[in-house]
Design an enzyme around this catalytic site. Structure first.
Site, PDB file in Angstrom:
ATOM      1  N   HIS A 153       0.824  -1.169   0.070  1.00 55.10           N
ATOM      2  CA  HIS A 153       0.078   0.011   0.055  1.00 55.10           C
ATOM      3  C   HIS A 153       0.907   1.236   0.023  1.00 55.10           C
ATOM      4  O   HIS A 153       1.709   1.546   0.918  1.00 55.10           O
ATOM      5  CB  HIS A 153      -0.837  -0.072   1.252  1.00 55.10           C
ATOM      6  CG  HIS A 153      -2.045   0.740   1.348  1.00 55.10           C
ATOM      7  ND1 HIS A 153      -2.286   1.624   2.369  1.00 55.10           N
ATOM      8  CD2 HIS A 153      -2.724   1.392   0.439  1.00 55.10           C
ATOM      9  CE1 HIS A 153      -3.171   2.566   1.966  1.00 55.10           C
ATOM     10  NE2 HIS A 153      -3.519   2.373   0.942  1.00 55.10           N
ATOM     11  N   HIS A 202      -1.970  11.196  -2.172  1.00 52.64           N
ATOM     12  CA  HIS A 202      -3.340  10.613  -1.798  1.00 52.64           C
ATOM     13  C   HIS A 202      -4.322  11.751  -1.550  1.00 52.64           C
ATOM     14  O   HIS A 202      -5.368  11.669  -1.968  1.00 52.64           O
ATOM     15  CB  HIS A 202      -3.188   9.827  -0.572  1.00 52.64           C
ATOM     16  CG  HIS A 202      -4.472   9.373  -0.132  1.00 52.64           C
ATOM     17  ND1 HIS A 202      -5.323  10.017   0.717  1.00 52.64           N
ATOM     18  CD2 HIS A 202      -5.062   8.208  -0.375  1.00 52.64           C
ATOM     19  CE1 HIS A 202      -6.304   9.076   1.052  1.00 52.64           C
ATOM     20  NE2 HIS A 202      -6.350   8.155   0.267  1.00 52.64           N
TER      21      HIS A 202
END
Length: 272
Positions: free
Chosen positions: A29, A71
């Site tokens: 991730h 992000h």
């Protein structure tokens, strides 16, 4: 600590990896989870050092159309501004010449001070050079959803034009996936689902079919025997995020899912 790959856990479904799904089961991730500053080359290097061959990252556009990794919509959580960066908090409203000056490592720890935001091109160079695979989550700035999907897909197609395995493009934003499909239909896509909310599984699967997706990438808590059966019957590959507990990994393996995105690159050591 687990030191084996997912084959060390009990797996009821030992289906072979078919030609149209070349991606590994384990996916790191944002590069290396939380062990390094997310979405940086340093994180990718650390994830690779832990044996990972596939990575997930988030891509958005600068104001001048450069795809880069971040992000959040805003810069405040994972960058330290320099005096030249101004006060505008939304990352996508800055040109790349400003974004490249930011420190994307100090927020994590002093060991990573000065680590820059990487472009998608830099990540592509790293992955292709080392034979790694990539899941690019398209993370548009609000109001640029379809355009971001188009540009990220076009840049991905160019960057991976000579690669055997292209990146997997995913997004929560249906317009972003529509844009990617329109300009680069040959690139594989996955629909991200966080919660069912006011739509049924049948409706979500219909969206994924319309977008010609190959995968459903789902909040791991949503997978159960029923949802897995529906998604498999519809012909999708099944991935889960963000899975950090051994018991949950085992549950998803027993359900026969196809991939796990994890922060715990230090705990789950893939052998694939």
């Amino acid at each position: 600590m687990l030191t084996q790959g997912h084959n060390a856990l009990h797996r009821n479904d030992e289906r072979p990896l078919v030609h149209d799904w070349p991606y590994p089961f384990w996916i790191a991730h944002r590069g290396a989870g939380t062990l390094a500053p997310e979405n940086t080359l340093a994180a990718f290097r650390l994830g690779a050092a832990h044996g990972y061959r596939m990575f997930e990252c988030d891509a958005k556009l600068s104001a001048d159309g450069i795809a880069f990794l971040l992000h959040d919509d805003t810069l405040d959580r994972t960058t330290t501004p320099t005096p030249t960066s101004g006060v505008e908090p939304v990352a996508g409203r800055h040109p790349w010449k400003t974004l490249v000056t930011l420190d994307a490592g100090s927020w994590h720890s002093t060991a990573y001070a000065g680590e820059p935001l990487p472009t998608l091109e830099a990540i592509a160079d790293f992955c292709i050079a080392h034979g790694h695979f990539l899941n690019i989550e398209i993370k548009p700035t609000i109001g640029t959803e379809r355009h971001t999907g188009e540009v990220v897909a076009q840049q991905a197609a160019r960057l991976w034009r000579d690669a055997v395995v292209p990146p997997l493009l995913t997004s929560f934003d249906i317009p972003a996936l529509e844009g990617a499909l329109a300009v680069q239909p040959e690139l594989p896509r996955g629909l991200l689902i966080d919660a069912l909310e006011d739509q049924s599984w049948a409706q979500w699967l219909a969206h994924a079919k319309r977008l010609h997706c190959q995968a459903i990438v789902c909040n791991h808590e949503l997978w159960d025997a029923g949802s897995v059966a529906l998604a498999k019957a519809a012909g999708f590959r099944l991935l889960s995020y963000t899975v950090n507990e051994t018991e949950e990994v085992q549950r998803l393996i027993d359900l026969g899912t196809d991939g796990i995105i994890t922060d715990r690159v230090d705990q789950f050591r893939p052998q694939n």
